[in-house]
Design an enzyme around this catalytic site. Sequence first.
Site, PDB file in Angstrom:
ATOM      1  N   CYS A 119       0.798  -1.054  -0.142  1.00 44.49           N
ATOM      2  CA  CYS A 119      -0.004  -0.455  -0.276  1.00 44.49           C
ATOM      3  C   CYS A 119       0.891   1.663  -0.062  1.00 44.49           C
ATOM      4  O   CYS A 119       0.405   2.188  -0.908  1.00 44.49           O
ATOM      5  CB  CYS A 119      -0.964   0.482   1.317  1.00 44.49           C
ATOM      6  SG  CYS A 119      -2.055  -1.017   1.343  1.00 44.49           S
ATOM      7  N   ILE A 178      20.623   2.591   7.016  1.00 43.31           N
ATOM      8  CA  ILE A 178      21.774   3.406   7.824  1.00 43.31           C
ATOM      9  C   ILE A 178      23.484   2.900   7.378  1.00 43.31           C
ATOM     10  O   ILE A 178      23.819   4.283   8.162  1.00 43.31           O
ATOM     11  CB  ILE A 178      20.698   3.073   9.463  1.00 43.31           C
ATOM     12  CG1 ILE A 178      21.533   3.670  10.492  1.00 43.31           C
ATOM     13  CG2 ILE A 178      21.260   2.158   9.264  1.00 43.31           C
ATOM     14  CD1 ILE A 178      21.704   4.829  11.166  1.00 43.31           C
TER      15      ILE A 178
HETATM   16  P1  NAD Z   1      12.257   0.496   9.697  1.00 38.36           P
HETATM   17  O1  NAD Z   1      12.266   1.218  11.101  1.00 38.36           O
HETATM   18  O2  NAD Z   1      11.624  -0.070   9.490  1.00 38.36           O
HETATM   19  O3  NAD Z   1      12.619   1.815   8.835  1.00 38.36           O
HETATM   20  C1  NAD Z   1      14.207   2.189   9.021  1.00 38.36           C
HETATM   21  C2  NAD Z   1      14.969   2.528   7.809  1.00 38.36           C
HETATM   22  O4  NAD Z   1      15.031   4.109   7.751  1.00 38.36           O
HETATM   23  C3  NAD Z   1      15.504   1.473   7.462  1.00 38.36           C
HETATM   24  O5  NAD Z   1      15.874   1.438   6.387  1.00 38.36           O
HETATM   25  C4  NAD Z   1      17.226   2.532   7.919  1.00 38.36           C
HETATM   26  O6  NAD Z   1      18.091   1.605   8.002  1.00 38.36           O
HETATM   27  C5  NAD Z   1      16.744   3.664   7.409  1.00 38.36           C
HETATM   28  N1  NAD Z   1      17.659   4.706   8.387  1.00 38.36           N
HETATM   29  C6  NAD Z   1      17.518   5.040  10.100  1.00 38.36           C
HETATM   30  N2  NAD Z   1      18.059   6.019  10.407  1.00 38.36           N
HETATM   31  C7  NAD Z   1      18.656   6.429   8.842  1.00 38.36           C
HETATM   32  C8  NAD Z   1      19.906   7.533   9.170  1.00 38.36           C
HETATM   33  N3  NAD Z   1      20.565   8.571   9.998  1.00 38.36           N
HETATM   34  N4  NAD Z   1      20.465   7.592   7.242  1.00 38.36           N
HETATM   35  C9  NAD Z   1      19.936   6.938   6.384  1.00 38.36           C
HETATM   36  N5  NAD Z   1      18.660   5.812   6.637  1.00 38.36           N
HETATM   37  C10 NAD Z   1      18.180   5.649   7.659  1.00 38.36           C
HETATM   38  O7  NAD Z   1      10.333   1.771   9.355  1.00 38.36           O
HETATM   39  P2  NAD Z   1       9.242   2.096   8.680  1.00 38.36           P
HETATM   40  O8  NAD Z   1       8.615   1.412   8.847  1.00 38.36           O
HETATM   41  O9  NAD Z   1       9.647   1.851   7.415  1.00 38.36           O
HETATM   42  O10 NAD Z   1       8.530   3.034   8.956  1.00 38.36           O
HETATM   43  C11 NAD Z   1       9.508   4.057   8.488  1.00 38.36           C
HETATM   44  C12 NAD Z   1       8.925   5.885   8.672  1.00 38.36           C
HETATM   45  O11 NAD Z   1       6.869   5.377   8.084  1.00 38.36           O
HETATM   46  C13 NAD Z   1       8.070   5.386  10.240  1.00 38.36           C
HETATM   47  O12 NAD Z   1       7.751   6.799  10.413  1.00 38.36           O
HETATM   48  C14 NAD Z   1       6.507   5.201  10.019  1.00 38.36           C
HETATM   49  O13 NAD Z   1       5.469   5.220  10.954  1.00 38.36           O
HETATM   50  C15 NAD Z   1       6.832   5.076   8.394  1.00 38.36           C
HETATM   51  N6  NAD Z   1       5.987   4.817   7.975  1.00 38.36           N
HETATM   52  C16 NAD Z   1       4.162   5.805   7.219  1.00 38.36           C
HETATM   53  C17 NAD Z   1       3.248   4.753   6.683  1.00 38.36           C
HETATM   54  C18 NAD Z   1       2.349   5.815   5.601  1.00 38.36           C
HETATM   55  O14 NAD Z   1       1.969   6.772   6.252  1.00 38.36           O
HETATM   56  N7  NAD Z   1       1.540   4.844   4.979  1.00 38.36           N
HETATM   57  C19 NAD Z   1       3.566   3.514   6.378  1.00 38.36           C
HETATM   58  C20 NAD Z   1       4.781   2.753   6.772  1.00 38.36           C
HETATM   59  C21 NAD Z   1       5.631   3.179   7.897  1.00 38.36           C
END
Ligand code: NAD
Length: 286
Positions: A119, A178
């Site tokens: 999604c 990261i």
């Molecule tokens: P996650 O923790 O699984 O992944 C985070 C990603 O960010 C990882 O790949 C990590 O390596 C990277 N990262 C973290 N710090 C970093 C840095 N300093 N530099 C570069 N990369 C970095 O999280 P996720 O499930 O992918 O969710 C991420 C965000 O998106 C959350 O805030 C979540 O709430 C939001 N989200 C929103 C939606 C939506 O609006 N539809 C859907 C899913 C997730």
Amino acid sequence: MIKTRGIKPKLVGFLANEDPASIKYAECTSKTCEETGVIFELRKCNREELEDQIIEANEDDSVHGIMVYYPVFGDLQDQYLQNVVSVTKDVEGLCQICNSDQNIPYLDEEQIKNYIIPCTPLAIIKVLEYIRVYNSVLLYGNRLHGCVITIINRSEIVGRPLAVLLANEGGKVYSVDINNIQEIHHGTELKLKKYEVRITNLKLEEILPISDVVITGVPTPSYKVPTALLREGVIAINFSAFKNFEDNIKEKASIYVPTIGKITITMLERNLLKLYDRQLSLKNEE
Ligand code: NAD
């Protein structure tokens, strides 16, 4: 659409964490479902009970779609849980990501019918299509030819599948996490059928100024992409629960999308309808 058809598809959401972003997402899903005529049932449980509960919902004919709010365990066990959800009810398209060896096909008309696209990546693609980043004059698989896209997030549920989808449309994608930066593309001669991945030595400071589109999803409030490094007229899309762009982003960006949540829920309902129709036609065949 759902109301005019007089149907009542049922979506079950499993919440097995205390993550505020998941709770907010569940509340928004509930509100939208109520408005659009979808029956939404939020089932809260302990993460240890989750697998059994998913299996029960898989076997329940009154349930048409299942979603799980991640992270649950925050490790490989979450990938296992994604595959416990039946492919016939997986509104988020997450079990197919793992099964398809991470190669998601081009989004041509036939593929759109066949695949449940995750999604959030689908919501971002819809935004890119709407603002004409996809060049509709070109053939499917090449519609992002010449476009450089940086995605700062490589999670299994958003960043990685999105990077593959955009690369399979011909975009040159820098996938940042990261640990490193990967360059993902499907070849310079428009010939490769499947994307290629390689780790690049380029730094974020070098790829941001050459990126036409920058998509961010870093789940920390302090993380900010420096506006000064972005190119004039960049398309900036943030899907993190936190603002990953600086307050002055609109001074540089031609288009700034601060959040993608509402469109994601629309895509969730779109996927649910597809699954509902598939289940109906299977029943009619019996
Ligand atoms: P996650 O923790 O699984 O992944 C985070 C990603 O960010 C990882 O790949 C990590 O390596 C990277 N990262 C973290 N710090 C970093 C840095 N300093 N530099 C570069 N990369 C970095 O999280 P996720 O499930 O992918 O969710 C991420 C965000 O998106 C959350 O805030 C979540 O709430 C939001 N989200 C929103 C939606 C939506 O609006 N539809 C859907 C899913 C997730």
